[in-house]
Write a protein that holds these residues in place. Structure first.
Motif, PDB file in Angstrom:
ATOM      1  N   ARG A 148       0.843  -1.193   0.000  1.00 14.42           N
ATOM      2  CA  ARG A 148       0.000   0.000   0.000  1.00 14.42           C
ATOM      3  C   ARG A 148       0.882   1.248   0.000  1.00 14.42           C
ATOM      4  NH1 ARG A 148      -2.768  -0.366   5.188  1.00 14.42           N
ATOM      5  NH2 ARG A 148      -0.757  -1.263   5.695  1.00 14.42           N
ATOM      6  N   ASN A 149       0.321   2.328  -0.480  1.00 12.47           N
ATOM      7  CA  ASN A 149       1.092   3.566  -0.579  1.00 12.47           C
ATOM      8  C   ASN A 149       0.870   4.506   0.597  1.00 12.47           C
ATOM      9  OD1 ASN A 149       2.376   3.082  -3.106  1.00 12.47           O
ATOM     10  ND2 ASN A 149       0.345   3.262  -4.029  1.00 12.47           N
ATOM     11  N   ALA A 150      -0.183   4.256   1.359  1.00 10.86           N
ATOM     12  CA  ALA A 150      -0.472   5.175   2.456  1.00 10.86           C
ATOM     13  C   ALA A 150      -1.319   4.494   3.516  1.00 10.86           C
ATOM     14  CB  ALA A 150      -1.195   6.403   1.925  1.00 10.86           C
ATOM     15  N   GLU A 151      -1.273   5.065   4.708  1.00 11.80           N
ATOM     16  CA  GLU A 151      -2.109   4.562   5.803  1.00 11.80           C
ATOM     17  C   GLU A 151      -2.359   5.721   6.768  1.00 11.80           C
ATOM     18  OE1 GLU A 151      -1.626   0.507   7.928  1.00 11.80           O
ATOM     19  OE2 GLU A 151      -0.499   1.933   9.139  1.00 11.80           O
ATOM     20  N   ALA A 152      -3.621   5.950   7.079  1.00 13.89           N
ATOM     21  CA  ALA A 152      -3.970   6.990   8.053  1.00 13.89           C
ATOM     22  C   ALA A 152      -4.486   6.303   9.318  1.00 13.89           C
ATOM     23  CB  ALA A 152      -5.043   7.914   7.476  1.00 13.89           C
ATOM     24  N   LYS A 153      -3.972   6.751  10.464  1.00 14.93           N
ATOM     25  CA  LYS A 153      -4.407   6.162  11.741  1.00 14.93           C
ATOM     26  C   LYS A 153      -4.713   7.283  12.728  1.00 14.93           C
ATOM     27  CE  LYS A 153      -0.826   3.506  12.516  1.00 14.93           C
ATOM     28  NZ  LYS A 153       0.099   2.495  13.034  1.00 14.93           N
ATOM     29  N   TYR A 154      -5.720   7.054  13.559  1.00 15.87           N
ATOM     30  CA  TYR A 154      -5.995   8.058  14.595  1.00 15.87           C
ATOM     31  C   TYR A 154      -5.771   7.472  15.978  1.00 15.87           C
ATOM     32  CZ  TYR A 154     -10.506   5.685  15.090  1.00 15.87           C
ATOM     33  OH  TYR A 154     -11.485   4.742  15.285  1.00 15.87           O
ATOM     34  N   ALA A 155      -5.533   8.357  16.931  1.00 16.67           N
ATOM     35  CA  ALA A 155      -5.419   7.949  18.332  1.00 16.67           C
ATOM     36  C   ALA A 155      -6.089   9.029  19.175  1.00 16.67           C
ATOM     37  CB  ALA A 155      -3.950   7.821  18.711  1.00 16.67           C
ATOM     38  N   PHE A 156      -6.644   8.608  20.298  1.00 17.92           N
ATOM     39  CA  PHE A 156      -7.275   9.573  21.211  1.00 17.92           C
ATOM     40  C   PHE A 156      -6.308   9.914  22.338  1.00 17.92           C
ATOM     41  CE2 PHE A 156     -10.897   6.954  19.631  1.00 17.92           C
ATOM     42  CZ  PHE A 156     -11.468   7.936  18.840  1.00 17.92           C
ATOM     43  N   TYR A 157      -6.417  11.116  22.856  1.00 18.12           N
ATOM     44  CA  TYR A 157      -5.607  11.506  24.012  1.00 18.12           C
ATOM     45  C   TYR A 157      -6.332  12.627  24.748  1.00 18.12           C
ATOM     46  CZ  TYR A 157      -4.081  15.721  21.507  1.00 18.12           C
ATOM     47  OH  TYR A 157      -4.056  16.923  20.852  1.00 18.12           O
ATOM     48  N   LEU A 158      -5.842  12.932  25.935  1.00 12.59           N
ATOM     49  CA  LEU A 158      -6.409  14.068  26.660  1.00 12.59           C
ATOM     50  C   LEU A 158      -5.502  15.258  26.456  1.00 12.59           C
ATOM     51  CD1 LEU A 158      -7.563  12.574  30.066  1.00 12.59           C
ATOM     52  CD2 LEU A 158      -8.938  13.164  28.076  1.00 12.59           C
ATOM     53  N   ARG A 159      -6.017  16.321  25.884  1.00 12.95           N
ATOM     54  CA  ARG A 159      -5.198  17.517  25.704  1.00 12.95           C
ATOM     55  C   ARG A 159      -5.066  18.206  27.058  1.00 12.95           C
ATOM     56  NH1 ARG A 159      -7.826  21.491  22.107  1.00 12.95           N
ATOM     57  NH2 ARG A 159      -7.825  19.833  20.585  1.00 12.95           N
ATOM     58  N   SER A 160      -3.824  18.420  27.470  1.00 13.36           N
ATOM     59  CA  SER A 160      -3.606  18.902  28.836  1.00 13.36           C
ATOM     60  C   SER A 160      -3.882  20.392  28.933  1.00 13.36           C
ATOM     61  CB  SER A 160      -2.179  18.584  29.298  1.00 13.36           C
ATOM     62  OG  SER A 160      -1.285  19.111  28.365  1.00 13.36           O
ATOM     63  N   GLN A 161      -5.041  20.692  29.406  1.00 13.20           N
ATOM     64  CA  GLN A 161      -5.410  22.039  29.788  1.00 13.20           C
ATOM     65  C   GLN A 161      -6.426  21.851  30.901  1.00 13.20           C
ATOM     66  OE1 GLN A 161      -6.788  22.721  25.656  1.00 13.20           O
ATOM     67  NE2 GLN A 161      -8.647  23.517  26.590  1.00 13.20           N
ATOM     68  N   THR A 162      -6.875  22.931  31.514  1.00 11.21           N
ATOM     69  CA  THR A 162      -7.786  22.768  32.639  1.00 11.21           C
ATOM     70  C   THR A 162      -9.159  23.297  32.273  1.00 11.21           C
ATOM     71  OG1 THR A 162      -5.850  23.289  33.940  1.00 11.21           O
ATOM     72  CG2 THR A 162      -7.911  23.068  35.139  1.00 11.21           C
ATOM     73  N   PRO A 163     -10.206  22.498  32.267  1.00 10.05           N
ATOM     74  CA  PRO A 163     -10.165  21.033  32.365  1.00 10.05           C
ATOM     75  C   PRO A 163      -9.664  20.408  31.058  1.00 10.05           C
ATOM     76  CG  PRO A 163     -12.430  21.813  32.092  1.00 10.05           C
ATOM     77  CD  PRO A 163     -11.572  23.026  32.160  1.00 10.05           C
ATOM     78  N   PRO A 164      -9.195  19.150  31.122  1.00  6.28           N
ATOM     79  CA  PRO A 164      -8.657  18.514  29.913  1.00  6.28           C
ATOM     80  C   PRO A 164      -9.727  18.289  28.851  1.00  6.28           C
ATOM     81  CG  PRO A 164      -8.435  17.075  31.840  1.00  6.28           C
ATOM     82  CD  PRO A 164      -9.155  18.295  32.297  1.00  6.28           C
TER      83      PRO A 164
END
Ligand SMILES: [Zn+2]
Length: 244
Positions: A148-164
């Motif tokens: 394959r020529n490409a692959e897109a992947k996502y991941a979740f995270y908590l962006r650190s700010q208050t509140p996250p």
């Protein structure tokens, strides 16, 4: 208070990692501490460029899959995009194709190239995706899929700010070995995925058509109609994790 916040952030991250590994829905399979709650799914205001878009040619929204946290909608604009640097001899074609694709999608969503990978929402990496061979159980043969020529992947995270904030990030592997036309066609297609079109069109006149074509199509009105409909949907992404 800071340590308390970190402790719970870590806990949520572990839970998130667990349910993404197990593929469970966020409402099932585990419980969070009582004092922290996931944001309910709500829709974000449409970006002006999409709000002003009107076209009657239809869409392929029924082909789009929501994630366990809802649709992959960006809500903090401009979306920040980082390109892995390369050496001078190879850099031109690859990064030009991605910059052209960014310019084409910028008509519909505010996008910005950034020079720091750390704060980027979408990260482009200059490599071909790994080929994942598998064994056919019935005849015990090794199946090696087409490269394959490409692959897109996502991941979740908590962006650190208050509140996250419950956030997502994309990484896209894009082969540097294709010719200029196909690098642009692939970059346009993958960027469409990263902007939220997590699915494929059945028509080869759409940029998100499910197969590679010899003459990659531009972004079609159907692509934009689909994008607009996705951005009207509720999502848990982009909302605050609240103390309850
Ligand atoms: Zn695709």
């Amino acid at each position: 208070m800071k340590n308390w916040g970190r402790f719970f952030s870590l806990g949520i991250l572990l839970h998130l990692a667990l349910f993404f590994l197990l593929g469970n829905s966020p409402s099932l399979g585990y419980s969070l501490p009582n004092s922290v709650s996931f944001p309910p799914a709500r829709s974000h205001p449409l970006p002006l460029s999409l709000e002003q878009w009107q076209n009657p040619t239809g869409d392929y929204f029924d082909r789009i899959e929501p994630t366990p946290l809802g649709y992959l909608v960006w809500s903090d604009f401009p979306v920040k995009i980082y390109l892995e640097p390369g050496d001078r001899s190879t850099d031109q074609k690859w990064s030009k194709a991605i910059r052209d694709a960014i310019a084409q999608w910028s008509v519909y969503l505010p996008l910005q190239e950034v020079t720091e990978q750390e704060n980027a929402d979408i990260i482009w990496l200059r490599s071909r995706p790994p080929t994942r061979a598998r064994i056919d159980r019935e005849n015990r043969q090794l199946i090696i899929p087409r490269a394959r020529n490409a692959e897109a992947k996502y991941a979740f995270y908590l962006r650190s700010q208050t509140p996250p904030i419950l956030a997502h990030r994309f990484s896209i592997l894009l082969s540097p070995d294709q010719n200029a036309t196909h690098t642009l066609g692939t970059a346009r297609h993958e960027l469409g995925h990263a902007l939220g079109i997590w699915g494929h069109s059945p028509l080869e006149t759409d940029a998100l058509y499910e197969a590679q074509t010899s003459n990659p199509p531009p972004i079609s009105p159907r692509d934009v109609n689909t994008l607009r409909k996705i951005y009207e949907q509720p999502t848990q992404l982009g909302w605050e994790i609240a103390d309850s």
